[in-house]
Structures are given as structure tokens and as C-alpha cells.
Design an enzyme around this catalytic site. Structure first.
Site, PDB file in Angstrom:
ATOM      1  N   GLY A 199       0.826  -1.199   0.000  1.00  0.00           N
ATOM      2  CA  GLY A 199       0.000   0.000   0.000  1.00  0.00           C
ATOM      3  C   GLY A 199       0.859   1.245   0.000  1.00  0.00           C
ATOM      4  N   GLN A 255       2.882   9.799   1.540  1.00  0.00           N
ATOM      5  CA  GLN A 255       4.167   9.126   1.388  1.00  0.00           C
ATOM      6  C   GLN A 255       4.899   9.556   0.119  1.00  0.00           C
ATOM      7  OE1 GLN A 255       2.364   5.076   2.318  1.00  0.00           O
ATOM      8  NE2 GLN A 255       4.466   4.881   3.072  1.00  0.00           N
ATOM      9  N   CYS A 313       6.861  -0.562   6.646  1.00  0.00           N
ATOM     10  CA  CYS A 313       6.358   0.625   5.969  1.00  0.00           C
ATOM     11  C   CYS A 313       7.425   1.148   5.014  1.00  0.00           C
ATOM     12  CB  CYS A 313       6.014   1.696   7.006  1.00  0.00           C
ATOM     13  SG  CYS A 313       5.385   3.220   6.301  1.00  0.00           S
ATOM     14  N   LEU A 314       6.993   1.535   3.818  1.00  0.00           N
ATOM     15  CA  LEU A 314       7.922   2.096   2.843  1.00  0.00           C
ATOM     16  C   LEU A 314       8.589   3.365   3.368  1.00  0.00           C
ATOM     17  CD1 LEU A 314       5.741   1.628  -0.346  1.00  0.00           C
ATOM     18  CD2 LEU A 314       7.724   0.263   0.343  1.00  0.00           C
ATOM     19  N   HIS A 354      -3.495   0.471   7.841  1.00  0.00           N
ATOM     20  CA  HIS A 354      -2.184   1.120   7.758  1.00  0.00           C
ATOM     21  C   HIS A 354      -2.262   2.387   6.904  1.00  0.00           C
ATOM     22  CE1 HIS A 354       2.362   0.723   7.484  1.00  0.00           C
ATOM     23  NE2 HIS A 354       2.119   1.560   6.494  1.00  0.00           N
ATOM     24  N   GLU A 355      -2.922   2.294   5.755  1.00  0.00           N
ATOM     25  CA  GLU A 355      -2.986   3.451   4.847  1.00  0.00           C
ATOM     26  C   GLU A 355      -3.868   4.558   5.414  1.00  0.00           C
ATOM     27  OE1 GLU A 355      -0.657   3.543   2.765  1.00  0.00           O
ATOM     28  OE2 GLU A 355      -0.228   1.409   3.008  1.00  0.00           O
ATOM     29  N   HIS A 359      -1.868   6.520   7.782  1.00  0.00           N
ATOM     30  CA  HIS A 359      -1.017   7.511   7.104  1.00  0.00           C
ATOM     31  C   HIS A 359      -1.801   8.791   6.819  1.00  0.00           C
ATOM     32  CE1 HIS A 359       2.899   5.821   6.427  1.00  0.00           C
ATOM     33  NE2 HIS A 359       2.413   4.718   5.898  1.00  0.00           N
TER      34      HIS A 359
END
Length: 160
Positions: A46, A51, A89-90, A131-132, A135
Site C-alpha cells: 500500500g 508518502q 512501511c515504505l 495502515h494506509e 497515514h
């Protein structure tokens, strides 16, 4: 094809609640395309707009080979049953930690054209949705950690 660079922890955009999308226009279509193209890589489940440095409530996902997006998502249902698997996480590369999430999640929002959209899933999809949305609320998965998992993740961050 546009692959956008990923912002990392320390960038203020990751800690700022994102703005709602108000116009379903060409700018949004370009953003969604960029998000979907950027998430379309092995190991990426995701990606939220903050991000890539854009503070609006949009995310893309790549779960089991299915790539999609959601605009202005709202979590409308979380199961009482939980999962406690490793999450990464990226924007926090190299850090993985056991993170408690609901096993099932339902998220309502819109597609790129402004049509109502509902996403729901179990396991990895549920984890991705939660998770998204975090963010978009200015949170990262590290904020959900407690106890030894939190201490260990923060130590790993400091040693990078």
C-alpha cells in the site's frame, strides 16, 4: 509511467493529517495513476499520498496482484478479532515489528471519478486498509507499537 520517490520518517508530511479531496478532476486522476504505478512493485502492499509528499486523503493498494485505490476513505467497520503479524512501511525502511490490527476491516470512500467505493478484507488486506488510513491521519505503524516491540523498533531506528 511515473514512479514517485517515497518520503521517509522525519518528513513533516507524514505527521500531518491529510486534507479531504474536494475535486474529482484531472489532477486527482494523475495522482491516483502515480500512486498505483508507484505501489506496483514486489513487496509493496500500500501507499498513501502523503508518502509521496501530497497531503490529500488518497491511497493505493497492491494485494494478491490486485492494484486499486480509494479517495477520502473512512474506516466503517473493524472486527473484534485481531491479528498480530509483522508490519513494515515504505516510509520506515528496514523496520518490521509485530503490530496489532483488526483481522477484518471495511473502508468506505470514493473512486477516482467520485463514485462510492467500499473495500473490505481479511488478513493482509485488512492490515493494509488500516495502515494506509493511519497515514492519512498523520500516523505511522510505529505509533501503534507497545512494550518491547516499540522499544526494539525505536532502538533499530536510532541505530540507522
Amino acid at each position: 509511467m511515473t514512479i514517485r520517490p517515497i518520503r521517509e520518517l522525519g518528513d513533516p508530511v507524514l505527521r500531518t493529517p491529510a486534507d479531504e479531496v474536494r475535486a474529482f478532476d484531472g489532477w486527482l486522476a494523475t495522482l491516483v495513476r502515480d500512486l498505483e504505478e508507484t505501489v506496483d512493485h514486489p513487496g509493496r502492499a500500500g501507499l498513501a499520498a502523503p508518502q509521496i509528499g501530497v497531503s490529500v486523503r488518497v491511497f493505493s493498494y497492491n494485494i494478491d496482484g490486485v492494484i486499486g485505490h480509494m479517495v477520502n476513505p473512512v474506516i466503517t467497520e473493524l472486527s473484534e478479532e485481531i491479528q498480530d503479524g509483522d508490519e513494515g512501511c515504505l516510509s520506515v525502511p528496514g523496520i518490521w515489528a509485530p503490530t496489532v490490527r483488526a483481522q477484518h476491516a471495511v473502508v468506505d470512500g470514493f473512486d477516482v471519478r467520485g463514485e462510492p467505493l467500499r473495500l473490505e478484507g481479511e488478513g493482509l488486506m485488512a492490515r493494509c486498509l488500516q495502515h494506509e488510513v493511519d497515514h492519512l491521519d498523520g500516523k505511522v505503524f510505529l505509533d501503534r507499537l507497545t512494550g518491547e516491540a516499540r522499544k526494539s523498533a525505536l532502538r533499530a531506528l536510532r541505530s540507522r
